[in-house]
Design an enzyme around this catalytic site. Structure first.
Site, PDB file in Angstrom:
ATOM      1  N   ALA A 132      11.447  19.593  -3.517  1.00  0.00           N
ATOM      2  CA  ALA A 132      12.616  20.035  -4.299  1.00  0.00           C
ATOM      3  C   ALA A 132      12.799  21.542  -4.187  1.00  0.00           C
ATOM      4  O   ALA A 132      12.008  22.310  -4.746  1.00  0.00           O
ATOM      5  CB  ALA A 132      12.450  19.646  -5.771  1.00  0.00           C
ATOM      6  N   GLU A 243      18.576  37.157 -10.129  1.00  0.00           N
ATOM      7  CA  GLU A 243      17.826  37.010  -8.882  1.00  0.00           C
ATOM      8  C   GLU A 243      18.765  37.145  -7.679  1.00  0.00           C
ATOM      9  O   GLU A 243      18.443  37.796  -6.686  1.00  0.00           O
ATOM     10  CB  GLU A 243      17.139  35.644  -8.870  1.00  0.00           C
ATOM     11  CG  GLU A 243      16.356  35.397  -7.601  1.00  0.00           C
ATOM     12  CD  GLU A 243      15.493  34.139  -7.645  1.00  0.00           C
ATOM     13  OE1 GLU A 243      15.280  33.595  -8.733  1.00  0.00           O
ATOM     14  OE2 GLU A 243      15.041  33.719  -6.573  1.00  0.00           O
TER      15      GLU A 243
HETATM   16  C1  LIG Z   1      10.397  34.413   1.611  1.00  0.00           C
HETATM   17  C2  LIG Z   1      10.638  33.382   0.553  1.00  0.00           C
HETATM   18  C3  LIG Z   1      10.182  33.613  -0.735  1.00  0.00           C
HETATM   19  C4  LIG Z   1      10.387  32.643  -1.757  1.00  0.00           C
HETATM   20  N1  LIG Z   1       9.891  32.881  -3.003  1.00  0.00           N
HETATM   21  C5  LIG Z   1       9.994  31.909  -3.950  1.00  0.00           C
HETATM   22  C6  LIG Z   1       9.396  32.090  -5.233  1.00  0.00           C
HETATM   23  O1  LIG Z   1       8.809  33.139  -5.530  1.00  0.00           O
HETATM   24  N2  LIG Z   1       9.480  31.073  -6.125  1.00  0.00           N
HETATM   25  C7  LIG Z   1      10.127  29.905  -5.854  1.00  0.00           C
HETATM   26  O2  LIG Z   1      10.175  29.048  -6.706  1.00  0.00           O
HETATM   27  N3  LIG Z   1      10.709  29.714  -4.638  1.00  0.00           N
HETATM   28  C8  LIG Z   1      10.656  30.671  -3.683  1.00  0.00           C
HETATM   29  N4  LIG Z   1      11.237  30.487  -2.444  1.00  0.00           N
HETATM   30  C9  LIG Z   1      11.874  29.204  -2.154  1.00  0.00           C
HETATM   31  C10 LIG Z   1      13.403  29.240  -2.040  1.00  0.00           C
HETATM   32  O3  LIG Z   1      13.977  29.433  -3.301  1.00  0.00           O
HETATM   33  C11 LIG Z   1      13.796  27.897  -1.393  1.00  0.00           C
HETATM   34  O4  LIG Z   1      13.348  27.934  -0.040  1.00  0.00           O
HETATM   35  C12 LIG Z   1      15.298  27.656  -1.443  1.00  0.00           C
HETATM   36  O5  LIG Z   1      15.705  27.379  -2.760  1.00  0.00           O
HETATM   37  C13 LIG Z   1      15.717  26.465  -0.554  1.00  0.00           C
HETATM   38  O6  LIG Z   1      14.940  25.344  -0.811  1.00  0.00           O
HETATM   39  P1  LIG Z   1      14.261  24.537   0.419  1.00  0.00           P
HETATM   40  O7  LIG Z   1      13.539  25.520   1.252  1.00  0.00           O
HETATM   41  O8  LIG Z   1      13.508  23.401  -0.139  1.00  0.00           O
HETATM   42  O9  LIG Z   1      15.493  24.025   1.272  1.00  0.00           O
HETATM   43  P2  LIG Z   1      16.345  22.694   1.008  1.00  0.00           P
HETATM   44  O10 LIG Z   1      16.804  22.659  -0.396  1.00  0.00           O
HETATM   45  O11 LIG Z   1      15.562  21.545   1.522  1.00  0.00           O
HETATM   46  O12 LIG Z   1      17.563  22.948   1.964  1.00  0.00           O
HETATM   47  C14 LIG Z   1      17.541  22.700   3.376  1.00  0.00           C
HETATM   48  C15 LIG Z   1      18.950  22.912   3.909  1.00  0.00           C
HETATM   49  O13 LIG Z   1      19.825  21.975   3.270  1.00  0.00           O
HETATM   50  C16 LIG Z   1      20.916  22.655   2.705  1.00  0.00           C
HETATM   51  N5  LIG Z   1      21.385  21.996   1.497  1.00  0.00           N
HETATM   52  C17 LIG Z   1      20.677  21.678   0.389  1.00  0.00           C
HETATM   53  N6  LIG Z   1      21.479  21.142  -0.543  1.00  0.00           N
HETATM   54  C18 LIG Z   1      22.716  21.132  -0.017  1.00  0.00           C
HETATM   55  C19 LIG Z   1      24.004  20.738  -0.504  1.00  0.00           C
HETATM   56  N7  LIG Z   1      24.171  20.240  -1.736  1.00  0.00           N
HETATM   57  N8  LIG Z   1      25.067  20.872   0.318  1.00  0.00           N
HETATM   58  C20 LIG Z   1      24.923  21.369   1.565  1.00  0.00           C
HETATM   59  N9  LIG Z   1      23.742  21.783   2.068  1.00  0.00           N
HETATM   60  C21 LIG Z   1      22.659  21.658   1.280  1.00  0.00           C
HETATM   61  C22 LIG Z   1      20.383  24.045   2.382  1.00  0.00           C
HETATM   62  O14 LIG Z   1      21.421  24.979   2.231  1.00  0.00           O
HETATM   63  C23 LIG Z   1      19.503  24.306   3.597  1.00  0.00           C
HETATM   64  O15 LIG Z   1      20.267  24.788   4.653  1.00  0.00           O
HETATM   65  C24 LIG Z   1      11.075  31.451  -1.446  1.00  0.00           C
HETATM   66  C25 LIG Z   1      11.556  31.244  -0.148  1.00  0.00           C
HETATM   67  C26 LIG Z   1      11.341  32.188   0.844  1.00  0.00           C
HETATM   68  C27 LIG Z   1      11.860  31.934   2.241  1.00  0.00           C
END
Ligand SMILES: Cc1cc2nc3c(=O)[nH]c(=O)nc-3n(C[C@H](O)[C@H](O)[C@H](O)COP(=O)(O)OP(=O)(O)OC[C@H]3O[C@@H](n4cnc5c(N)ncnc54)[C@H](O)[C@@H]3O)c2cc1C
Length: 382
Positions: A132, A243
């Site tokens: 998630a 944020e």
């Molecule tokens: C360097 C870094 C630091 C981070 N630090 C933190 C932190 O401190 N704490 C924390 O909790 N998280 C952190 N994150 C996590 C970050 O918030 C998530 O990576 C981000 O919210 C996306 O989630 P996911 O990687 O699971 O991608 P997903 O949600 O799996 O998305 C994958 C792709 O699907 C697309 N997608 C998803 N839903 C939809 C939709 N409804 N319509 C169209 N496209 C969609 C997305 O845009 C993306 O292109 C960090 C990430 C990075 C890279």
């Protein structure tokens, strides 16, 4: 009226942060990236300057200022040219602690917020899980109430400061599936059952520590609940405003540093009897980038203005600012890398490190610009 509405106080704050970045970050920026580790002592140094509680209530050691100051803080810290360091500091002073400041009890603020503002306790925000990310309402880490404790089970991924945190502001499921069953809990990392799975190696922002976290029957005092049970999702969504604004400032400032370095290089590099900045094709491309970066900064400033004035339109403008800055980076970084030619792939060059040398294939065996010249001459006959 001048925009942004900066005063002499803003200018003095800017000068102080710039001096800090030049003294405490710039000289070590490359070394910290190579080590892929955050210099923990920097939290204390930033805390001693009052940089970790800019917007927070003075009753807890904050400065009681607003997002204009947070913006200036980021713009100037980024002059140290280490994006990972700034990301870590901003997690500490905005992203992981903002919820406690806004919704936490007096006791929670005293125990966790006050030392975080001083830089004595390191904070992380745990929302994302392996299953998630964008869908925050789908988190599965649970916190089951048992007497006066919560028992936490689950895992989180991509957590900034995860390896070095003293506490995690954690999104947990305390109720029904979906957003309404989510709460926020402060979890001290010395709680038995808490573990750092592994430190994740990144291809960017190397100096920020990013980790996978595990929670196995972690018993956390029920008083560590931030706000009321089931209100975590709303709190997180409100926190995301700040944020996203922070991320917009970081992206804009990082682009400013990359573009400045590229312009400096282009002004000194002669090809075919003129500098790159004298060549019409590059002059126009650079003019476009300068214009777009200015537009991005203005949009971020406008969003800041709306947030500071409590205008309801702030929410959509913050999203626009974050969207624009994030997408512009994807256009600006390769262009700035391209102008460096082969040096854009060499680690010793800041632009190469900051962009990951993304233009490598468009440089070797004749650059894209030279290919265009060949094609144009052959096909256009001039
Ligand atoms: C360097 C870094 C630091 C981070 N630090 C933190 C932190 O401190 N704490 C924390 O909790 N998280 C952190 N994150 C996590 C970050 O918030 C998530 O990576 C981000 O919210 C996306 O989630 P996911 O990687 O699971 O991608 P997903 O949600 O799996 O998305 C994958 C792709 O699907 C697309 N997608 C998803 N839903 C939809 C939709 N409804 N319509 C169209 N496209 C969609 C997305 O845009 C993306 O292109 C960090 C990430 C990075 C890279």
């Amino acid at each position: 009226m001048a925009f942004p509405p900066y005063t002499e106080e803003h200018a003095a704050f800017r000068a102080s942060v710039r001096a800090f970045a030049e003294r405490e970050i710039a000289p070590h920026a490359e070394e910290w990236d190579r080590a892929q580790a955050f210099p923990r002592e920097l939290f204390r140094r930033a805390g001693a300057q009052g940089y970790l509680g800019v917007r927070f209530d003075p009753a807890y050691g904050g400065s009681g200022l607003d997002y204009w100051y947070t913006g200036i803080l980021i713009e100037e810290l980024m002059r140290g040219r280490n994006v990972g360091v700034v990301v870590s500091l901003m997690v500490q002073c905005e992203i992981a602690t903002g919820v406690i400041h806004a919704f936490g009890s007096e006791a929670l603020k005293r125990e966790w917020l006050v030392p975080a503002i001083r830089g004595e306790r390191v904070a992380a925000l745990g929302i994302t899980e392996p299953g998630a990310g964008s869908n925050v309402g789908g988190i599965r880490t649970t916190a089951r109430r048992d007497g006066d404790t919560y028992v936490v089970n689950g895992s989180k991924i991509f957590i900034t400061n995860g390896t070095i945190a003293d506490f995690v502001t954690l999104a947990v499921r305390t109720g029904e599936p979906g957003p309404r069953g989510i709460s926020v809990l402060v979890v001290p990392t010395d709680t038995p059952g808490f573990g750092v799975g592994r430190k994740l190696r990144k291809v960017m922002a190397h100096a920020s520590e990013t980790a996978e976290l595990f929670f196995e029957d972690c018993r956390v005092p029920a008083r560590n609940l931030v706000g009321a049970e089931g209100e975590g999702f709303t709190a997180i969504m409100r926190l995301f405003q700040g944020e996203r604004l922070v991320l917009s400032y970081i992206a804009n400032s990082w682009m400013r540093e990359i573009l400045d370095a590229a312009l400096e290089y282009a002004g000194g590099r002669e090809v075919f009897g003129m500098t790159l900045t004298q060549m019409p094709v590059w002059r126009h491309r650079l003019a476009d980038l300068m214009t777009e970066l200015e537009a991005s900064r203005l949009l971020t400033w406008y969003a800041t203005d709306l947030l500071c004035r409590g205008d309801a339109a702030g929410e959509v403008y913050v999203s626009m600012a974050k969207l624009y800055a994030g997408e512009l980076f994807k256009r600006l970084a390769p262009e700035c890398d391209q102008i460096l030619g082969g040096y854009g792939c060499m680690e010793e060059y800041f632009v190469a490190r900051a962009t990951g040398g993304i233009s490598g294939f468009a440089i070797g065996a004749g650059t894209s610009e030279i290919m265009r010249e060949i094609i144009a001459r052959r096909r256009l006959g001039c």
